[in-house]
Design a protein around this motif. Structure first.
Motif, PDB file in Angstrom:
ATOM      1  N   LEU A 214      20.659 -12.375 -53.529  1.00 40.17           N
ATOM      2  CA  LEU A 214      20.629 -11.018 -54.071  1.00 40.17           C
ATOM      3  C   LEU A 214      19.202 -10.510 -54.220  1.00 40.17           C
ATOM      4  CD1 LEU A 214      23.389 -11.215 -56.846  1.00 40.17           C
ATOM      5  CD2 LEU A 214      23.496  -9.933 -54.703  1.00 40.17           C
TER       6      LEU A 214
ATOM      7  N   VAL B 298      15.643  -5.706 -56.512  1.00 36.61           N
ATOM      8  CA  VAL B 298      16.475  -6.646 -57.262  1.00 36.61           C
ATOM      9  C   VAL B 298      15.634  -7.853 -57.634  1.00 36.61           C
ATOM     10  CG1 VAL B 298      18.518  -8.122 -57.215  1.00 36.61           C
ATOM     11  CG2 VAL B 298      18.560  -5.885 -56.099  1.00 36.61           C
TER      12      VAL B 298
ATOM     13  N   THR C  29      18.153  -8.554 -62.742  1.00 36.40           N
ATOM     14  CA  THR C  29      19.218  -7.767 -62.115  1.00 36.40           C
ATOM     15  C   THR C  29      20.216  -8.658 -61.397  1.00 36.40           C
ATOM     16  OG1 THR C  29      17.663  -5.934 -61.804  1.00 36.40           O
ATOM     17  CG2 THR C  29      19.682  -5.890 -60.505  1.00 36.40           C
ATOM     18  N   ALA C  30      19.721  -9.688 -60.710  1.00 40.24           N
ATOM     19  CA  ALA C  30      20.620 -10.592 -59.988  1.00 40.24           C
ATOM     20  C   ALA C  30      21.543 -11.341 -60.944  1.00 40.24           C
ATOM     21  CB  ALA C  30      19.796 -11.576 -59.155  1.00 40.24           C
TER      22      ALA C  30
ATOM     23  N   GLY D 278      21.089  -2.077 -62.310  1.00 42.23           N
ATOM     24  CA  GLY D 278      21.239  -1.645 -60.926  1.00 42.23           C
ATOM     25  C   GLY D 278      20.566  -0.329 -60.614  1.00 42.23           C
TER      26      GLY D 278
ATOM     27  N   ALA E 219      17.184  -0.812 -58.766  1.00 41.24           N
ATOM     28  CA  ALA E 219      17.437  -1.304 -57.411  1.00 41.24           C
ATOM     29  C   ALA E 219      17.972  -0.194 -56.518  1.00 41.24           C
ATOM     30  CB  ALA E 219      18.427  -2.468 -57.466  1.00 41.24           C
TER      31      ALA E 219
END
Length: 367
Positions: free
Chosen positions: A216, A222, A226-227, A280, A283
């Motif tokens: 990811l 990311v 975030t991952a 998210g 990203a």
């Protein structure tokens, strides 16, 4: 005879109601919110009772795993639909809510909620602790900035967390009374920042050990947080019938109101996990703002600063289209080279940094 058990959960106690298939109340009571107490009460009514239901809440995980270990089938109901149904009752009490939940189970008009695994909840607890400690660090830094501004001491707009203590401490080193007031705040911030670093390192170590998170993070924008947030929010990908339903699950699809000739699409519902939405957003911004080129053979790929200004004028003339992106270009997936070596394949686009492309060209790699 089939029985339906509804449980209205509060922090200290639960109200339980059992109805039969005709909707008649068989037994109801209020007991402590402990799994053992609930199991003993249910077995005292009927040892063959195997199904219970309650709406999603703070104790859903504790009750779900505890009752499942005792051999019960647990049905966790979506709270919004349950609320809309229970609003039809004139008086709202814990007893009436338990009756209403039991009747909802009997009619079958409910949406079942997925209970995440304990590992996902541990990951979310780690991320929440990291976020809370960082927020307190920022609060103390802002408090120090405000107190120093009274004395004409204005710090730089951007000061790193690591160098904040050294830069601030020297500004009032000669003022004994001011030092007596602000040094404890600095010391408290330093302790919090060291704790934050430990939690941040734990997050990074957990991410590096997870192949899915590493994959990811190959997406621009990311990072480890975030991952991990996205993975813990999804938990079990098999519960989604299609990848398109993931966006709806996180509240990224527009709402819709249709009645007769009226059909009004609205903004996104934002009904999903708040942490996944906040994580998210950066990203998604990075994906939308990437400089798009047609191929690596384009002259614009070789120079980060375009030679022409296009239709831009004024203060925007002669500027790079996206100077804040760190030199990322969108490259067709059909090209061989850096894209394929990252393990990305299939149709679509992939983002590859310019410096990596230039390095491959210097090494004689065909791209």
């Amino acid at each position: 005879m089939t029985y339906f058990t509804g449980i209205d959960v509060s922090l200290r106690s639960v109200s339980i109601c059992i109805v039969d298939d005709r909707g008649e109340v068989c037994r109801e009571a209020k007991v402590d919110a402990h799994v053992d107490v609930i199991v003993d009460w249910l077995h005292a009514f009927n040892p063959e009772l195997k199904s219970v239901g309650f709406e999603a809440g703070a104790l859903s995980q504790y009750l779900t795993y505890g009752l499942q270990a005792a051999g019960f089938e647990v049905i966790c109901l979506e709270a919004r639909r349950v609320k809309n149904t229970l609003d039809a009752m004139r008086n709202k009490t814990d007893r009436n809510d338990a009756r209403g939940i039991a009747q909802i189970l009997r009619t079958g008009w409910y949406s079942r909620v997925h209970i995440k695994s304990l590992h996902s909840h541990r990951v979310r607890a780690l991320l929440a602790s990291r976020k809370a400690i960082l927020a307190k660090c920022v609060d103390l830094e802002n408090e120090l900035r405000g107190l120093l501004r009274v004395f004409g001491i204005r710090l730089a707009p951007r000061v790193g967390h690591g160098s904040f203590d050294a830069q601030v401490r020297q500004t009032f080193a000669d003022d004994e009374m001011l030092s007596c007031a602000l040094v404890p705040l600095l010391d408290a911030r330093t302790v919090l920042y060291k704790t934050y670093l430990k939690l941040d390192n734990a997050v990074k170590a957990l991410t590096k050990a997870d192949p899915l998170c590493v994959r990811l993070m190959s997406i621009p924008g990311v990072g480890p947080v975030t991952a991990l947030t996205f993975k813990s929010a999804v938990d079990d990908p098999a519960r989604f019938k299609s990848s398109r339903t993931v966006a709806a699950h996180f509240g990224l699809t527009p709402k819709r109101y249709q009645s007769g000739e009226m059909d009004n699409p609205g903004h996104i519902s934002r009904a999903g996990d708040a942490g996944a939405l906040c994580g998210g957003a950066p990203a998604a911004h990075a994906q939308c703002a990437v400089v798009v080129v047609e191929s690596l053979g384009n002259a614009a790929c070789q120079d980060k600063r375009p030679s022409t200004c296009g239709n831009r004028c004024g203060s925007q003339a002669g500027r790079h289209p996206a100077p804040h992106l760190g030199g990322w270009l969108r490259v067709p997936m059909g090209f061989t080279g850096a894209c394929c070596r990252e393990g990305l394949s299939g149709a679509g686009w992939s983002d590859v940094p310019i410096d990596r492309i230039e390095r491959d060209q210097e090494l004689g790699v065909q791209v």
